[in-house]
Write a protein that holds these residues in place. Structure first.
Motif, PDB file in Angstrom:
ATOM      1  N   ASN A 170     -80.108  52.198 -28.588  1.00 39.56           N
ATOM      2  CA  ASN A 170     -80.946  53.404 -29.081  1.00 39.56           C
ATOM      3  C   ASN A 170     -81.934  52.998 -30.046  1.00 39.56           C
ATOM      4  N   ASN A 171     -83.117  52.248 -29.381  1.00 43.29           N
ATOM      5  CA  ASN A 171     -84.062  51.761 -30.269  1.00 43.29           C
ATOM      6  C   ASN A 171     -83.582  50.637 -31.405  1.00 43.29           C
ATOM      7  N   HIS A 172     -83.497  50.965 -32.746  1.00 43.65           N
ATOM      8  CA  HIS A 172     -83.057  50.101 -33.630  1.00 43.65           C
ATOM      9  C   HIS A 172     -81.390  50.653 -34.099  1.00 43.65           C
ATOM     10  N   PHE A 173     -80.931  51.494 -33.312  1.00 40.43           N
ATOM     11  CA  PHE A 173     -79.473  51.990 -33.504  1.00 40.43           C
ATOM     12  C   PHE A 173     -78.545  51.448 -32.565  1.00 40.43           C
ATOM     13  N   LEU A 174     -77.221  51.040 -32.839  1.00 40.81           N
ATOM     14  CA  LEU A 174     -76.497  50.320 -31.929  1.00 40.81           C
ATOM     15  C   LEU A 174     -75.211  51.224 -32.032  1.00 40.81           C
ATOM     16  N   THR A 175     -74.875  51.838 -30.943  1.00 42.70           N
ATOM     17  CA  THR A 175     -73.752  52.457 -30.605  1.00 42.70           C
ATOM     18  C   THR A 175     -72.611  51.972 -29.972  1.00 42.70           C
ATOM     19  N   THR A 176     -71.423  51.838 -30.940  1.00 38.89           N
ATOM     20  CA  THR A 176     -70.407  51.240 -30.352  1.00 38.89           C
ATOM     21  C   THR A 176     -69.114  52.002 -30.280  1.00 38.89           C
ATOM     22  N   GLY A 177     -68.260  51.591 -29.176  1.00 41.58           N
ATOM     23  CA  GLY A 177     -67.093  52.497 -28.964  1.00 41.58           C
ATOM     24  C   GLY A 177     -65.680  51.563 -28.756  1.00 41.58           C
ATOM     25  N   GLY A 178     -64.850  52.069 -29.456  1.00 39.40           N
ATOM     26  CA  GLY A 178     -63.661  50.971 -29.761  1.00 39.40           C
ATOM     27  C   GLY A 178     -62.623  51.691 -28.980  1.00 39.40           C
ATOM     28  N   MET A 179     -61.396  50.814 -29.012  1.00 33.99           N
ATOM     29  CA  MET A 179     -60.258  51.407 -28.869  1.00 33.99           C
ATOM     30  C   MET A 179     -59.364  52.196 -29.505  1.00 33.99           C
ATOM     31  N   ASP A 180     -60.172  52.651 -30.657  1.00 38.63           N
ATOM     32  CA  ASP A 180     -59.632  53.447 -31.697  1.00 38.63           C
ATOM     33  C   ASP A 180     -60.098  54.987 -31.288  1.00 38.63           C
ATOM     34  N   GLY A 181     -60.865  55.136 -30.159  1.00 38.47           N
ATOM     35  CA  GLY A 181     -61.400  56.261 -29.825  1.00 38.47           C
ATOM     36  C   GLY A 181     -62.664  56.876 -30.677  1.00 38.47           C
ATOM     37  N   GLN A 182     -63.203  56.156 -31.521  1.00 37.95           N
ATOM     38  CA  GLN A 182     -64.267  56.563 -32.262  1.00 37.95           C
ATOM     39  C   GLN A 182     -65.458  55.869 -31.728  1.00 37.95           C
ATOM     40  N   ILE A 183     -66.633  56.582 -31.976  1.00 38.27           N
ATOM     41  CA  ILE A 183     -67.928  56.215 -31.345  1.00 38.27           C
ATOM     42  C   ILE A 183     -68.912  56.032 -32.736  1.00 38.27           C
ATOM     43  N   VAL A 184     -69.496  55.177 -33.067  1.00 44.45           N
ATOM     44  CA  VAL A 184     -70.491  54.771 -34.290  1.00 44.45           C
ATOM     45  C   VAL A 184     -71.866  54.474 -34.185  1.00 44.45           C
ATOM     46  N   ASN A 185     -72.675  55.228 -34.823  1.00 42.93           N
ATOM     47  CA  ASN A 185     -73.929  54.743 -34.846  1.00 42.93           C
ATOM     48  C   ASN A 185     -74.194  53.812 -36.001  1.00 42.93           C
ATOM     49  N   ASN A 186     -74.867  52.670 -35.569  1.00 45.40           N
ATOM     50  CA  ASN A 186     -75.129  51.336 -36.653  1.00 45.40           C
ATOM     51  C   ASN A 186     -76.550  51.578 -36.792  1.00 45.40           C
ATOM     52  N   ASP A 187     -77.140  51.498 -37.845  1.00 46.13           N
ATOM     53  CA  ASP A 187     -78.492  51.403 -37.979  1.00 46.13           C
ATOM     54  C   ASP A 187     -78.627  49.730 -38.584  1.00 46.13           C
ATOM     55  N   VAL A 188     -79.063  48.863 -37.601  1.00 45.11           N
ATOM     56  CA  VAL A 188     -79.133  47.348 -37.851  1.00 45.11           C
ATOM     57  C   VAL A 188     -80.074  46.948 -38.859  1.00 45.11           C
ATOM     58  N   ARG A 189     -80.734  47.903 -39.402  1.00 46.73           N
ATOM     59  CA  ARG A 189     -82.037  47.418 -40.318  1.00 46.73           C
ATOM     60  C   ARG A 189     -81.273  47.321 -41.851  1.00 46.73           C
ATOM     61  N   VAL A 190     -80.370  48.388 -41.902  1.00 45.87           N
ATOM     62  CA  VAL A 190     -79.799  48.482 -43.480  1.00 45.87           C
ATOM     63  C   VAL A 190     -78.508  47.806 -43.593  1.00 45.87           C
ATOM     64  N   ARG A 191     -78.130  47.554 -44.772  1.00 40.55           N
ATOM     65  CA  ARG A 191     -77.139  47.061 -45.229  1.00 40.55           C
ATOM     66  C   ARG A 191     -75.912  48.061 -44.979  1.00 40.55           C
ATOM     67  N   SER A 192     -75.951  49.034 -45.364  1.00 47.86           N
ATOM     68  CA  SER A 192     -74.940  50.421 -44.974  1.00 47.86           C
ATOM     69  C   SER A 192     -75.278  50.638 -43.437  1.00 47.86           C
ATOM     70  N   HIS A 193     -74.729  50.014 -42.690  1.00 53.80           N
ATOM     71  CA  HIS A 193     -75.209  50.323 -41.114  1.00 53.80           C
ATOM     72  C   HIS A 193     -74.598  51.488 -40.636  1.00 53.80           C
ATOM     73  N   ILE A 194     -73.499  52.146 -41.072  1.00 54.09           N
ATOM     74  CA  ILE A 194     -72.836  53.061 -40.476  1.00 54.09           C
ATOM     75  C   ILE A 194     -73.636  54.511 -40.939  1.00 54.09           C
ATOM     76  N   VAL A 195     -74.049  55.032 -39.778  1.00 57.08           N
ATOM     77  CA  VAL A 195     -75.257  56.243 -40.220  1.00 57.08           C
ATOM     78  C   VAL A 195     -74.376  57.504 -39.550  1.00 57.08           C
ATOM     79  N   GLU A 196     -73.594  57.343 -38.400  1.00 63.22           N
ATOM     80  CA  GLU A 196     -73.232  58.595 -37.906  1.00 63.22           C
ATOM     81  C   GLU A 196     -71.860  58.210 -37.154  1.00 63.22           C
ATOM     82  N   THR A 197     -70.869  58.988 -37.122  1.00 60.63           N
ATOM     83  CA  THR A 197     -69.353  58.961 -36.540  1.00 60.63           C
ATOM     84  C   THR A 197     -69.326  60.144 -35.379  1.00 60.63           C
ATOM     85  N   TYR A 198     -69.017  59.821 -34.364  1.00 62.76           N
ATOM     86  CA  TYR A 198     -68.559  60.663 -33.288  1.00 62.76           C
ATOM     87  C   TYR A 198     -67.008  60.661 -32.880  1.00 62.76           C
ATOM     88  N   ARG A 199     -66.415  61.914 -33.267  1.00 61.15           N
ATOM     89  CA  ARG A 199     -64.873  61.782 -32.823  1.00 61.15           C
ATOM     90  C   ARG A 199     -64.804  62.959 -31.660  1.00 61.15           C
TER      91      ARG A 199
END
Length: 521
Positions: free
Chosen positions: A233-262
């Motif tokens: 989603n533009n510069h955000f990469l949303t990932t989904g894993g086997m752990d059931g979590q969804i994470v929004n990652n801002d790939v431009r910054v060092r601390s890339h995890i910005v939002e978590t959906y549970r």
């Protein structure tokens, strides 16, 4: 729950194949070559007429009394008109095509004109191209195929990501990961068509530059197990894993995890952002579909879903947002569900549900027509084209011999690539070529053409001219905004036209609260 498989079809065949090489398939003989002149063609035989000829007509001949020659002639003419004077029962070949009408009559011309001018689109029933895809992981929960905006298709085969350029059919290898990190579980192109995200079985995500074939960075700490689904989603990469979590990652910054959906209790196997980038749809192995709204997202605590949709009875991997209705989401259930459902994401209501009869693995909307394409598993392993909203089947495309797990659409929206457990990659020209809009002819704009308040009417203005004598004029006027909203060439052209008019003797200009009043006296 839809089982996945890690077996390799190439090991069973015992033959080594180079990835993404085109298969040479032997074309079947035509139906004309397979016909035998002494064996009746069942498809061309009218069995109802044959039954009538063998049974009813004999009874009629036995019971009918002698009739006059005129009545007999009328009966023959009637039989010819109704096509019931045939003597053959069995047909040995298909009927010849109707002759073309070289000189259409006036009646036929009028009939053709009343019909729609848009011709019916031909949908090829066979794949346009077939490529080998050895070591393709047969797993329902993974997403191993994606087609980027630069017209390059990415596919993960085992521990390697290959790139196939559709413009020149060239193949290149992007990356091969180590055995302890693989296999590759998901791939996703960035909107620019140059950068690509690669999800791994060890919970990491790698970002690569496909132009320079260089790894940019590795995203760690997002998940505790494999990353099976990703979406940009533009510069955000949303990932989904086997752990059931969804994470929004801002790939431009060092601390890339910005939002978590549970919200999911099992593996997240499907992710899709809406066209506006405001709503995210997620599907999981817990048979749930969640709708998330970015306006409700929080960086401090896990974000709560907007809607939780619980109507499916099996894992939901297939997700597709409608391109012509922003709040319409389509979802497909696995082998225990076999349905395609339509949702209003504003209200969370289910609008329609269609039983397809087989596992729904992927969904794609057409960008050119109101059509939906679905890929399926057992029993036919087919692709089905549906007409929306009637959901009438327009075509069923067969050729795969195993469930069609992955689909990707070309940038122009015409071609669809499908990858299946039979380790083949097929290309289908299913959506057709979009209609090219004709360029509008250039129109010469007259002065004040953008002003919709031009009219001549009788009005009076009182003003002082020279001495204190007041004069009353009756004149046609034109009202022009004194502060135009833009400085476009058209507005500037009208302003110059006003200045030219002021040089005339019989022209006056006043500035009021409404705008400029240009008086012709």
């Amino acid at each position: 729950m839809d089982a996945g498989s890690w077996n390799s079809f190439s090991n069973l065949t015992g033959q080594s194949r180079w990835p993404l090489q085109e298969q040479v398939l032997q074309r079947r003989n035509s139906s004309k070559d397979n016909m035998d002149r002494f064996i009746p063609n069942r498809s061309a035989t009218d069995f109802d007429y044959a039954h009538c000829m063998l049974t009813e007509r004999r009874k009629v001949k036995e019971d009918e009394p002698a009739c006059s020659p005129a009545r007999e002639a009328y009966r023959k003419l009637l039989a010819e008109a109704l096509n019931i004077n045939r003597t053959r029962i069995l047909a040995f070949r298909n009927k010849p095509p109707a002759p073309a009408e070289l000189f259409p009559s006036e009646n036929s011309t009028s009939v053709h004109l009343t019909k729609s001018a848009k011709p019916r689109r031909h949908i090829p029933q066979s794949s346009e191209r077939t490529l080998d895809a050895p070591d393709l992981v047969d797993d329902f929960y993974l997403n191993l195929l994606d087609w980027g905006s630069s017209n390059v298709l990415a596919i993960a085969l085992g521990n390697t990501v290959y790139l196939w350029d559709a413009s020149d059919s060239s193949t290149s290898e992007l990356v091969t990961v180590d055995e302890e990190n693989g296999p590759i579980t998901s791939v996703s192109w960035a909107p620019d068509g140059r950068h690509i995200a690669v999800g791994l079985n060890n919970s990491e995500v790698q970002l690569w530059d496909s132009a320079s074939n260089r790894q940019l960075r590795t995203l760690r700490g997002c998940h505790r197990s494999r990353v099976g689904s990703m979406v940009w989603n533009n510069h955000f990469l949303t990932t989904g894993g086997m752990d059931g979590q969804i994470v929004n990652n801002d790939v431009r910054v060092r601390s890339h995890i910005v939002e978590t959906y549970r919200g999911h209790r099992q593996e997240v196997c499907g992710l899709k952002w809406s066209a506006s980038g405001q709503q995210l749809a997620s599907g999981g192995n817990d048979n749930l579909v969640h709708i998330w709204d970015r306006s409700m997202a929080s960086s401090n605590s896990p974000t709560r879903w907007l809607h939780r949709l619980e109507d499916h009875t099996s894992a939901v991997k297939a997700l597709a947002w409608c391109p012509f209705q922003s709040n319409l989401l389509t979802t497909g259930g696995g082998g225990g569900d076999r349905t395609i459902k339509f949702w209003n994401t504003h209200t969370g209501a289910c609008l329609n549900s269609i039983d397809t009869g087989s596992q729904v693995c992927a969904l794609l909307w057409s960008n050119n027509e109101r059509e939906l394409l679905s890929s399926h598993g057992f029993t036919q392993n087919q692709l089905t084209l549906w007409k929306y909203p009637s959901m009438v089947k327009m075509a069923e495309l067969t050729g795969h011999t195993s469930r069609v797990l992955y689909m990707a659409q070309s940038p122009d929206g015409c071609t669809v690539a499908s990858a299946a457990g039979d380790e083949t990659l097929r290309f289908w020209n299913v959506f057709g070529v979009p209609e090219v809009a004709k360029a509008a002819p250039k129109v010469h704009h007259e002065p004040f053409s953008h002003v919709n308040r031009i009219r001549s009417f009788k009005t009076s203005f009182k003003f002082s001219k020279g001495i204190k004598k007041k004069t009353q004029w009756w004149c046609p006027i034109v009202v022009v905004p004194s502060k135009p909203a833009s400085s476009s060439p058209k507005v500037m052209e009208d302003a110059k036209f006003i200045q030219d008019l002021l040089h005339l003797e019989k022209m006056s200009l006043w500035e009021t609260t409404v705008g400029w009043i240009l008086c012709f006296v």
